[in-house]
Design a protein around this motif. Structure first.
Motif, PDB file in Angstrom:
ATOM      1  N   SER A   1      39.362  29.499  23.533  1.00 38.48           N
ATOM      2  CA  SER A   1      39.520  30.008  24.887  1.00 38.48           C
ATOM      3  C   SER A   1      39.057  31.262  24.271  1.00 38.48           C
ATOM      4  CB  SER A   1      41.132  29.590  25.603  1.00 38.48           C
ATOM      5  OG  SER A   1      41.746  27.894  25.528  1.00 38.48           O
ATOM      6  N   SER A   2      39.806  32.276  25.395  1.00 38.09           N
ATOM      7  CA  SER A   2      40.299  34.006  25.765  1.00 38.09           C
ATOM      8  C   SER A   2      41.260  34.105  26.173  1.00 38.09           C
ATOM      9  CB  SER A   2      38.970  33.997  25.931  1.00 38.09           C
ATOM     10  OG  SER A   2      37.922  33.785  24.991  1.00 38.09           O
ATOM     11  N   LEU A   3      41.530  35.208  26.427  1.00 39.34           N
ATOM     12  CA  LEU A   3      42.328  35.972  27.431  1.00 39.34           C
ATOM     13  C   LEU A   3      41.558  36.884  28.182  1.00 39.34           C
ATOM     14  CD1 LEU A   3      45.878  35.951  25.529  1.00 39.34           C
ATOM     15  CD2 LEU A   3      44.846  33.920  27.167  1.00 39.34           C
ATOM     16  N   VAL A   4      42.519  37.232  28.995  1.00 45.43           N
ATOM     17  CA  VAL A   4      41.080  38.209  30.018  1.00 45.43           C
ATOM     18  C   VAL A   4      42.185  39.207  30.614  1.00 45.43           C
ATOM     19  CG1 VAL A   4      39.341  38.303  31.597  1.00 45.43           C
ATOM     20  CG2 VAL A   4      39.051  36.470  30.453  1.00 45.43           C
ATOM     21  N   LYS A   5      41.940  40.456  30.128  1.00 45.08           N
ATOM     22  CA  LYS A   5      42.381  41.795  30.835  1.00 45.08           C
ATOM     23  C   LYS A   5      41.086  42.400  31.896  1.00 45.08           C
ATOM     24  CE  LYS A   5      46.020  42.835  28.370  1.00 45.08           C
ATOM     25  NZ  LYS A   5      46.603  42.737  29.077  1.00 45.08           N
ATOM     26  N   ALA A   6      41.562  42.847  32.862  1.00 47.66           N
ATOM     27  CA  ALA A   6      41.273  43.615  33.771  1.00 47.66           C
ATOM     28  C   ALA A   6      41.079  45.289  33.070  1.00 47.66           C
ATOM     29  CB  ALA A   6      42.291  43.889  35.468  1.00 47.66           C
ATOM     30  N   ILE A   7      39.755  46.013  33.929  1.00 46.43           N
ATOM     31  CA  ILE A   7      39.538  47.135  32.751  1.00 46.43           C
ATOM     32  C   ILE A   7      38.385  47.948  33.852  1.00 46.43           C
ATOM     33  CG2 ILE A   7      39.158  46.496  29.850  1.00 46.43           C
ATOM     34  CD1 ILE A   7      36.232  46.043  31.149  1.00 46.43           C
ATOM     35  N   PRO A   8      39.057  49.074  34.054  1.00 45.80           N
ATOM     36  CA  PRO A   8      38.393  50.061  34.486  1.00 45.80           C
ATOM     37  C   PRO A   8      36.443  49.327  34.895  1.00 45.80           C
ATOM     38  CG  PRO A   8      39.177  51.143  33.187  1.00 45.80           C
ATOM     39  CD  PRO A   8      39.334  49.759  32.514  1.00 45.80           C
ATOM     40  N   GLU A   9      35.565  50.083  35.376  1.00 41.16           N
ATOM     41  CA  GLU A   9      34.528  49.591  36.058  1.00 41.16           C
ATOM     42  C   GLU A   9      33.645  50.042  34.903  1.00 41.16           C
ATOM     43  OE1 GLU A   9      33.166  47.561  37.655  1.00 41.16           O
ATOM     44  OE2 GLU A   9      31.207  47.361  37.127  1.00 41.16           O
ATOM     45  N   PRO A  10      33.070  48.821  33.977  1.00 38.47           N
ATOM     46  CA  PRO A  10      32.480  49.824  32.664  1.00 38.47           C
ATOM     47  C   PRO A  10      30.914  50.890  33.612  1.00 38.47           C
ATOM     48  CG  PRO A  10      31.964  47.543  32.919  1.00 38.47           C
ATOM     49  CD  PRO A  10      33.193  47.682  34.318  1.00 38.47           C
TER      50      PRO A  10
END
Ligand code: PNW
Length: 497
Positions: free
Chosen positions: A330-339
């Motif tokens: 599994s992984s955790l996911v974070k929102a980031i600014p649009e690449p």
């Protein structure tokens, strides 16, 4: 509160700080192990077998494959009877294996059939059935014939017809005995790493372009094979067809709405990339929107994600008789600014546009991407159940990586299966997930693709330097035997029915 504590004392036993579910798996639960032709068979050019893209990759690019080959592997091409005996000894009622396309059809096309290859699988299937072990057969586990690759492989839309012809050939030859068919194993790996990053055969580098084309043709090939079976075989053979999809569980890195959205988006771009088309007839909306937008900003005339015609949507819609998932981590996911938009530099990761990570305090294995996350198993089968209207689900792979030297592996591999299976019991009994099977990877150590023999997952160790390839049971083998024969993860007298 007191009642709760008493209940958990009764219904649970502790392994480390984990609580192990003490319920029994349902009576008709399918327990088995899983394998793939290229990883165990060897006999790479025996008795008329044709070359496939893995034969070619290990011979041409040894550096991409840890300087190892599957030329002999476990030599299961010759030692299959011994492997069936091991399965029988383990008490499993299912065995997942794959047919090497180029062993039965050396060029991949139906005008090239190889009687020795057909006989090999006929014998294997007959031996399994004789021992009441249900075959679960994968048609393509990454080993495309090179003849077809040289015509463009999965980037040529003709693959749809080549695959349908191959599937028909399999139904004709084996369909009286095989009732559970898997068209493709892990299309994400086939396409993302075969035609995107180039890490896996056929080692083509075209991220964000050919990976999507590959997946598109593969999904339609699956759908057409499903419809062909429905029309030509279903009435007399009455089998079932599905696809095996792999995905990490992607959970939100925080409670924030943005992270929750980012994690769901990652699930949709990964499992949903294939799960949505075969259940609903099209890609997830978010994939279509994001890839079209980014393609436009990159200056492409149309989206890098191909679109299905109305006719194709009809063909692929509803083409999974049950859902499958290979779990591992599994992984955790974070929102980031649009690449940023990088002209000439598209990629699937940029299209997803999130940050994935595995916290440092999660338990590691020898493999960088693989941390032990038992609770993720429960989450992902629940997600599949919720997302696809509560289908029947099978876990078609799960297993623990080590370097292959550990025979006393109860604290590692044995415990790993125990913890994951416990979470799957929670999914069945607490979440109402219709989970009907678990195929552990793997019966024996094997050739692990780009890792060669440096990583192993088997219940049996194989001595790859001995020409006889002897198999030696690890401690986890007897634990798995206990689990499949009692359907219980803990001591039998502690199990509740
Ligand atoms: C699976 N990941 O692949 C394959 O289906 C098997 O053939 C293979 O031997 C098994 O895993 C063992 O590792 C995966 O990056 C490849 O998350 C990569 C991932 C997962 C599964």
């Amino acid at each position: 509160m007191l009642v709760l504590i008493l209940f958990s004392l009764l219904a649970a036993s502790l392994a480390d700080d984990y609580v192990i579910n003490t319920k029994r798996f349902p009576k008709d639960f399918q327990f088995g192990t899983a394998s793939a032709a290229y990883q165990i068979e060897g006999g790479w050019d025996a008795d008329g077998k044709g070359e496939n893209i893995w034969d070619r990759s290990v011979h041409l690019y040894p550096e991409k494959n840890s300087y190892a080959t599957g030329d002999i592997a476990c030599d299961s091409y010759h030692k299959w009877q011994e492997d069936v005996d091991l399965l029988v000894g383990m008490g499993v009622n299912s065995y997942r294996f794959s047919i090497a396309w180029s062993r039965v059809l050396p060029t991949g096309l139906v005008n090239s059939s190889n009687p020795a290859g057909i006989a090999y699988y006929k014998n294997l299937i007959a031996a399994l059935k004789k021992n009441n072990i249900e075959p679960l057969v994968t048609m393509h586990h990454w080993d495309l014939p090179t003849y077809l690759e040289d015509l463009g492989g999965f980037t040529n839309s003709q693959i749809q017809d080549w695959f349908v012809d191959y599937a028909r050939f399999l139904f004709e030859n084996f369909g009286d005995d095989v009732k559970n068919w898997i068209t493709f194993n892990e299309p994400k790996q086939t396409c993302e790493h075969g035609y995107g990053t180039g890490a896996l055969a056929p080692n083509i580098y075209s991220p964000g372009v050919k990976d999507y084309q590959c997946a598109h043709n593969l999904i339609i090939a699956h759908g057409k094979a499903y419809r062909m079976y429905e029309k030509e075989f279903k009435a007399k053979q009455n089998g079932r067809i599905t696809m095996v999809i792999d995905s990490n569980w992607f959970g939100p890195g925080s409670d924030s709405e943005a992270d929750i959205e980012a994690a769901e988006r990652d699930m949709l771009f990964t499992y949903g990339w294939f799960g949505h088309p075969i259940n609903f007839g099209d890609y997830p909306e978010i994939m279509k929107i994001r890839i079209a937008n980014r393609s436009a900003l990159e200056g492409f005339a149309s989206s890098r994600l191909p679109s299905f015609s109305d006719e194709e949507k009809q063909i692929i819609n509803g083409t999974a008789d049950f859902m499958c998932v290979n779990i591992y981590t599994s992984s955790l996911v974070k929102a980031i600014p649009e690449p940023d938009i990088i002209p000439n530099g598209p990629g699937r990761d940029l299209d997803v546009g999130v940050q994935e990570y595995q916290p440092d305090d999660w338990e590691p294995t020898v493999t960088s991407w693989f941390k032990v996350v038992p609770w993720g198993a429960r989450k992902i089968v629940k997600w599949i159940s919720d997302t696809y209207n509560h289908p029947e689900i099978m876990v078609t792979e799960n297993g623990y990586h080590d370097n292959g030297t550990v025979i006393h592996d109860m604290d590692t591999r044995g415990r790993y299966h125990k913890l994951y299976l416990s979470n799957l019991l929670d999914a069945i009994y607490e979440d109402g997930v219709n989970l009907t099977g678990y195929m552990a990877w793997a019966l024996t150590d094997d050739f692990e693709w780009q890792y060669g023999y440096n990583i192993q997952l088997g219940f049996y160790q194989v001595n790859f330097t001995d020409p006889d390839r002897p198999r030696t049971p690890k401690d986890s083998a007897s634990y798995y035997r206990k689990v499949v024969t009692t359907r219980c993860l803990v001591d039998d007298d502690q199990c509740v029915d």
